[in-house]
Design an enzyme around this catalytic site. Sequence first.
Site, PDB file in Angstrom:
ATOM      1  N   ARG A 114      -4.781   7.058  20.097  1.00 33.84           N
ATOM      2  CA  ARG A 114      -5.134   5.872  19.310  1.00 33.84           C
ATOM      3  C   ARG A 114      -6.560   5.423  19.624  1.00 33.84           C
ATOM      4  NH1 ARG A 114      -1.655   4.601  15.908  1.00 33.84           N
ATOM      5  NH2 ARG A 114      -2.475   2.526  15.489  1.00 33.84           N
TER       6      ARG A 114
ATOM      7  N   ASN B 286      -8.654   7.409   5.718  1.00 43.29           N
ATOM      8  CA  ASN B 286      -9.123   7.116   7.074  1.00 43.29           C
ATOM      9  C   ASN B 286      -8.945   8.262   8.066  1.00 43.29           C
ATOM     10  OD1 ASN B 286      -6.390   6.918   7.524  1.00 43.29           O
ATOM     11  ND2 ASN B 286      -6.422   4.810   8.242  1.00 43.29           N
TER      12      ASN B 286
ATOM     13  N   ARG C  35     -12.385   7.959  13.274  1.00 44.63           N
ATOM     14  CA  ARG C  35     -12.491   7.253  11.993  1.00 44.63           C
ATOM     15  C   ARG C  35     -13.911   6.780  11.714  1.00 44.63           C
ATOM     16  NH1 ARG C  35      -6.670   4.489  12.775  1.00 44.63           N
ATOM     17  NH2 ARG C  35      -5.444   5.973  11.544  1.00 44.63           N
TER      18      ARG C  35
ATOM     19  N   PHE D  15       0.803  -1.226   0.000  1.00 42.90           N
ATOM     20  CA  PHE D  15       0.000   0.000   0.000  1.00 42.90           C
ATOM     21  C   PHE D  15       0.838   1.279   0.000  1.00 42.90           C
ATOM     22  CE2 PHE D  15       0.444  -1.337   4.461  1.00 42.90           C
ATOM     23  CZ  PHE D  15       1.004  -0.193   5.029  1.00 42.90           C
TER      24      PHE D  15
ATOM     25  N   HIS E 256      -3.838  10.108  11.253  1.00 40.49           N
ATOM     26  CA  HIS E 256      -2.670   9.278  11.573  1.00 40.49           C
ATOM     27  C   HIS E 256      -2.300   9.598  13.009  1.00 40.49           C
ATOM     28  CE1 HIS E 256       1.494   7.692  11.421  1.00 40.49           C
ATOM     29  NE2 HIS E 256       1.761   8.751  12.172  1.00 40.49           N
TER      30      HIS E 256
END
Length: 141
Positions: free
Chosen positions: A87, A114, A104, A59, A117
Amino acid sequence: MAIERTLSIIKPDAVAKNVIGQIYARFEAAGLKIVAARMVHLARPEAERFYAVHKERPFFKDLVEFMISGPVMVQVLEGENAVLKNRELMGATDPKKAQTGTIRADFADSIDANAVHGSDAAETAQAEVAFFFPGLNIYPR
């Protein structure tokens, strides 16, 4: 609990949706302080260097293309267990698997687009913060 810093990037898809403020509100509501921030349109070499850890992954090329497709908002978040807290706020990489109420789940369109980061560990966070904010560009609050 230790005060940590972590890097967060609001990706081109979320910037284009004008949800920066909504995402910032979530950081602050969770007790994370924004101690450095800037908007930048990454050049290909920058994106390739930042994501070099993924260079051999299938990817990688698509990730770089996506990250240079528009401006991103880069910020340093500070707070207790900032890496883990960020996170948790982000949710799973695939928004279809992300828990309801996460960034998300609410703002991402796909596993590629998405929305955000976040550093995955304290050591990674140090390197990622230094990448975008070298020197003394971080101001404790």
